[in-house]
Design a protein around this motif. Structure first.
Motif, PDB file in Angstrom:
ATOM      1  N   LEU A 252      17.174   7.515  -5.118  1.00  0.00           N
ATOM      2  CA  LEU A 252      15.464   7.831  -4.718  1.00  0.00           C
ATOM      3  C   LEU A 252      15.112   9.155  -4.959  1.00  0.00           C
ATOM      4  O   LEU A 252      14.134  10.024  -4.720  1.00  0.00           O
ATOM      5  N   ASP A 253      15.730  10.015  -3.959  1.00  0.00           N
ATOM      6  CA  ASP A 253      15.561  11.342  -3.099  1.00  0.00           C
ATOM      7  C   ASP A 253      15.432  12.411  -4.649  1.00  0.00           C
ATOM      8  O   ASP A 253      14.642  13.075  -5.253  1.00  0.00           O
ATOM      9  N   TRP A 254      16.227  11.978  -5.493  1.00  0.00           N
ATOM     10  CA  TRP A 254      16.560  12.494  -7.294  1.00  0.00           C
ATOM     11  C   TRP A 254      15.324  12.710  -7.538  1.00  0.00           C
ATOM     12  O   TRP A 254      14.824  13.478  -8.633  1.00  0.00           O
ATOM     13  N   ALA A 255      15.175  10.981  -7.712  1.00  0.00           N
ATOM     14  CA  ALA A 255      13.805  10.671  -8.938  1.00  0.00           C
ATOM     15  C   ALA A 255      12.831  11.272  -7.923  1.00  0.00           C
ATOM     16  O   ALA A 255      11.967  11.875  -9.316  1.00  0.00           O
ATOM     17  N   PHE A 256      12.720  11.498  -7.381  1.00  0.00           N
ATOM     18  CA  PHE A 256      10.844  12.248  -6.447  1.00  0.00           C
ATOM     19  C   PHE A 256      10.968  13.323  -6.454  1.00  0.00           C
ATOM     20  O   PHE A 256       9.898  13.585  -6.476  1.00  0.00           O
ATOM     21  N   GLU A 257      12.153  14.625  -7.191  1.00  0.00           N
ATOM     22  CA  GLU A 257      12.400  15.683  -7.199  1.00  0.00           C
ATOM     23  C   GLU A 257      11.792  15.877  -8.570  1.00  0.00           C
ATOM     24  O   GLU A 257      11.333  17.052  -9.338  1.00  0.00           O
ATOM     25  N   GLN A 258      12.142  14.055  -9.764  1.00  0.00           N
ATOM     26  CA  GLN A 258      11.397  15.035 -11.156  1.00  0.00           C
ATOM     27  C   GLN A 258      10.202  13.857 -11.371  1.00  0.00           C
ATOM     28  O   GLN A 258       9.284  14.715 -12.316  1.00  0.00           O
ATOM     29  N   GLY A 259       9.693  13.740 -10.102  1.00  0.00           N
ATOM     30  CA  GLY A 259       8.328  12.949 -10.906  1.00  0.00           C
ATOM     31  C   GLY A 259       7.282  12.599  -9.419  1.00  0.00           C
ATOM     32  O   GLY A 259       8.125  12.638  -8.383  1.00  0.00           O
ATOM     33  N   GLU A 260       6.735  11.621  -9.546  1.00  0.00           N
ATOM     34  CA  GLU A 260       5.926  11.582  -8.694  1.00  0.00           C
ATOM     35  C   GLU A 260       6.033  10.402  -7.479  1.00  0.00           C
ATOM     36  O   GLU A 260       5.380  10.111  -6.488  1.00  0.00           O
ATOM     37  N   LYS A 261       5.973   9.299  -8.618  1.00  0.00           N
ATOM     38  CA  LYS A 261       6.214   7.561  -8.849  1.00  0.00           C
ATOM     39  C   LYS A 261       7.538   7.485  -9.141  1.00  0.00           C
ATOM     40  O   LYS A 261       8.006   7.705  -9.897  1.00  0.00           O
ATOM     41  N   VAL A 262       8.162   6.470  -8.483  1.00  0.00           N
ATOM     42  CA  VAL A 262       9.088   5.322  -9.439  1.00  0.00           C
ATOM     43  C   VAL A 262       8.935   4.514  -9.545  1.00  0.00           C
ATOM     44  O   VAL A 262       8.422   3.432  -8.761  1.00  0.00           O
ATOM     45  N   LEU A 263       9.737   3.767 -10.218  1.00  0.00           N
ATOM     46  CA  LEU A 263      10.036   2.471 -10.617  1.00  0.00           C
ATOM     47  C   LEU A 263      11.123   1.547 -10.674  1.00  0.00           C
ATOM     48  O   LEU A 263      11.935   2.758 -11.452  1.00  0.00           O
ATOM     49  N   PHE A 264      11.272   0.854  -9.359  1.00  0.00           N
ATOM     50  CA  PHE A 264      12.558   0.558  -8.788  1.00  0.00           C
ATOM     51  C   PHE A 264      12.609  -0.857  -9.619  1.00  0.00           C
ATOM     52  O   PHE A 264      11.964  -1.997  -9.155  1.00  0.00           O
ATOM     53  N   LEU A 265      13.896  -0.893 -10.417  1.00  0.00           N
ATOM     54  CA  LEU A 265      14.499  -2.282 -10.839  1.00  0.00           C
ATOM     55  C   LEU A 265      15.436  -2.362 -10.580  1.00  0.00           C
ATOM     56  O   LEU A 265      16.329  -1.803 -10.291  1.00  0.00           O
ATOM     57  N   PRO A 266      15.795  -4.033 -10.413  1.00  0.00           N
ATOM     58  CA  PRO A 266      14.848  -5.061 -10.283  1.00  0.00           C
ATOM     59  C   PRO A 266      14.168  -5.984  -8.866  1.00  0.00           C
ATOM     60  O   PRO A 266      13.984  -6.543  -8.811  1.00  0.00           O
ATOM     61  N   ASP A 267      15.590  -4.897  -8.227  1.00  0.00           N
ATOM     62  CA  ASP A 267      15.039  -5.403  -6.912  1.00  0.00           C
ATOM     63  C   ASP A 267      14.378  -5.146  -5.722  1.00  0.00           C
ATOM     64  O   ASP A 267      14.398  -3.787  -5.430  1.00  0.00           O
ATOM     65  N   GLN A 268      12.910  -6.023  -5.411  1.00  0.00           N
ATOM     66  CA  GLN A 268      12.290  -5.864  -4.710  1.00  0.00           C
ATOM     67  C   GLN A 268      12.905  -5.259  -3.243  1.00  0.00           C
ATOM     68  O   GLN A 268      12.178  -3.860  -2.941  1.00  0.00           O
ATOM     69  N   HIS A 269      13.325  -5.635  -3.020  1.00  0.00           N
ATOM     70  CA  HIS A 269      14.128  -5.585  -1.412  1.00  0.00           C
ATOM     71  C   HIS A 269      14.840  -4.064  -1.011  1.00  0.00           C
ATOM     72  O   HIS A 269      15.360  -3.538   0.063  1.00  0.00           O
ATOM     73  N   LEU A 270      15.271  -3.968  -1.802  1.00  0.00           N
ATOM     74  CA  LEU A 270      16.358  -2.958  -1.760  1.00  0.00           C
ATOM     75  C   LEU A 270      15.785  -1.720  -1.909  1.00  0.00           C
ATOM     76  O   LEU A 270      15.716  -0.903  -1.177  1.00  0.00           O
ATOM     77  N   GLY A 271      15.175  -1.294  -3.017  1.00  0.00           N
ATOM     78  CA  GLY A 271      14.068  -0.350  -3.261  1.00  0.00           C
ATOM     79  C   GLY A 271      12.739   0.024  -1.634  1.00  0.00           C
ATOM     80  O   GLY A 271      12.722   1.214  -1.289  1.00  0.00           O
ATOM     81  N   ARG A 272      11.769  -1.493  -1.353  1.00  0.00           N
ATOM     82  CA  ARG A 272      11.367  -1.448  -0.352  1.00  0.00           C
ATOM     83  C   ARG A 272      12.072  -0.605   1.166  1.00  0.00           C
ATOM     84  O   ARG A 272      12.023  -0.245   1.671  1.00  0.00           O
ATOM     85  N   ASN A 273      13.185  -1.484   1.375  1.00  0.00           N
ATOM     86  CA  ASN A 273      14.080  -1.438   2.545  1.00  0.00           C
ATOM     87  C   ASN A 273      14.807   0.585   2.223  1.00  0.00           C
ATOM     88  O   ASN A 273      14.758   1.412   3.568  1.00  0.00           O
ATOM     89  N   THR A 274      15.253   0.990   1.117  1.00  0.00           N
ATOM     90  CA  THR A 274      15.547   2.141   0.738  1.00  0.00           C
ATOM     91  C   THR A 274      14.109   3.010   1.708  1.00  0.00           C
ATOM     92  O   THR A 274      14.353   4.761   2.246  1.00  0.00           O
ATOM     93  N   ALA A 275      13.211   3.157   1.003  1.00  0.00           N
ATOM     94  CA  ALA A 275      12.038   4.008   0.871  1.00  0.00           C
ATOM     95  C   ALA A 275      11.438   3.801   1.951  1.00  0.00           C
ATOM     96  O   ALA A 275      10.823   5.149   2.769  1.00  0.00           O
ATOM     97  N   VAL A 276      11.473   2.598   3.340  1.00  0.00           N
ATOM     98  CA  VAL A 276      10.569   2.846   4.624  1.00  0.00           C
ATOM     99  C   VAL A 276      11.907   2.573   5.177  1.00  0.00           C
ATOM    100  O   VAL A 276      11.321   4.028   6.091  1.00  0.00           O
ATOM    101  N   ARG A 277      12.816   2.609   4.851  1.00  0.00           N
ATOM    102  CA  ARG A 277      13.654   2.047   6.317  1.00  0.00           C
ATOM    103  C   ARG A 277      14.587   3.642   6.113  1.00  0.00           C
ATOM    104  O   ARG A 277      14.995   4.216   7.419  1.00  0.00           O
TER     105      ARG A 277
END
Length: 394
Positions: free
Chosen positions: A191-216
């Motif tokens: 995600l750190d890499w992705a936000f260096e490439q763009g402003e937003k991330v489309l995270f597939l397909p597990d919502q919980h891993l995406g949310r936990n990584t972003a928030v926690r």
């Protein structure tokens, strides 16, 4: 006096029921295949010896991979054990093995085929061993989502990041659109890499891993995340909601890790004073927030290896692994329990049983290639590109 005759019910099994029974096919599913025909009986007392003989006959021609969530009866024949990506890389590191027998699920075998040479053949003992999470995102649904993002005027700002637990088609989509793959161990780096490439991330397909990584792990708020539901028009979101979001989470989840609840955590703390709660990041956000430790399967294993004797642990991950770890560390006085009171195996992973493994090994030993998993070249090229981006992460 007449006796009532039993009433015959005209009940037809659904396609999903047939698929779970190992029959029929579902071309829209990540599995998309049907199970082989005759198998050895699970009551055959010679199954273990038959598996051993077939594996010995094949020698270095076969390399057996066993995922951590597999049954013990299968794991005993694995040359290496690990999570999905580790196993795929282990397979690529054994070019002399003509056959890679992957005791896991379909998307894992696809990843192994992508990373191994054209001369190697990847075999999945039961083709109906799929992954409910991977099935929650199809190529058609993700293409439609991208159209929604384009109409909202934000597609150029979005970088897709797909979890390893996804089909080859989703990995290829990710590679084609400039994104990367992640595991539960390196999700923050991805995600750190992705936000260096763009402003937003489309995270597939597990919502919980995406949310936990972003928030926690990254300090975002829950309000920075929106949930895209592929079964609703425009994902159930307005264009303004999509424009305001940093993380666009796909509505997918793991059927095992999604079972754990905040009540599970509270209950185990009441039952076992001083217990350490250790959960996988595929669990819900409230469960992760209430846990003492959070980490991947490999993290869980290492944490228990390093734990002091006499410590108490409640583990929120698949039951086969938890039970194996409890038995392994019991001599050291470590008390390890399953976080939930309800027994919960990964049902599709458990399709790989000893009869299927024996059938696959004996078939290969007789010169019959069965249940080969082969990814088409275009899909493989773009999926490999996404995987290579992950491997290049700092």
């Amino acid at each position: 006096m007449t006796t009532a005759q039993p009433q015959e019910l005209d009940v037809q099994p659904t396609p999903l029921a047939l698929l779970l029974l190992g029959r029929e096919a579902d071309p829209k599913s990540e599995r998309g295949v049907e199970c082989p025909g005759d198998l050895p009986s699970p009551s055959d007392p010679d199954l273990v010896e038959r598996a051993r003989k077939a594996k010995d006959k094949l020698g270095d021609k076969v390399f057996v991979l066993g995922h951590h969530y597999q049954r013990d009866e299968v794991i005993q024949f694995a040359d290496v054990t690990g999570d999905s990506f580790k196993l795929a890389r282990d397979a690529a590191a054994r070019p002399e093995a003509e056959y890679i027998v992957f005791c896991g699920v379909h998307f894992m075998a696809e990843s192994a085929d992508i990373l191994t040479s054209d001369d190697q053949k990847v075999v999945l003992p039961d083709l109906a061993a799929g992954c409910s999470m991977a099935d929650m995102a199809t190529a058609e649904q993700v293409a439609e989502c991208w159209d929604v993002l384009t109409e909202a005027g934000i597609a150029e700002q979005v970088v897709p990041v797909s979890y390893m637990n996804s089909s080859a088609d989703i990995k290829a989509f990710t590679g084609k659109h400039g994104g990367t793959i992640c595991t539960s161990s390196n999700a923050k780096r991805a995600l750190d890499w992705a936000f260096e490439q763009g402003e937003k991330v489309l995270f597939l397909p597990d919502q919980h891993l995406g949310r936990n990584t972003a928030v926690r792990d990254m300090g975002m708020s829950l309000e920075d995340c929106v949930l895209y539901n592929p079964h609703k028009p425009n994902g159930g979101l307005t264009a303004d909601e999509l424009r305001a979001a940093k993380m666009i989470l796909w509505r997918g989840h793991c059927s095992v890790h999604g079972r754990f609840s905040l009540d599970s955590v509270r209950d185990v703390r009441e039952r076992i004073p001083g217990v350490n709660v250790l959960v996988h990041p595929e669990c819900k956000n409230e469960v992760v927030a209430a846990a003492d430790y959070v980490g991947s399967t490999e993290y869980i294993i290492k944490a228990l290896e390093a734990a002091p004797a006499g410590s108490k642990w409640a583990i929120g991950t698949e039951l086969n692994l938890v039970r194996r770890l409890a038995n392994r560390f019991a001599p050291e006085g470590k008390e390890i329990v399953f976080l939930d009171k309800t027994v919960c195996f990964c049902s599709t992973m458990n399709r790989i049983d000893l009869p299927h493994l024996v059938w696959a090994l004996e078939s290969l030993a007789e010169g019959n290639l069965v249940n080969r998993i082969e990814v088409d070249k275009e899909t493989e090229a773009f999926a490999k590109l996404a995987l290579e981006r992950m491997l290049a992460l700092p």
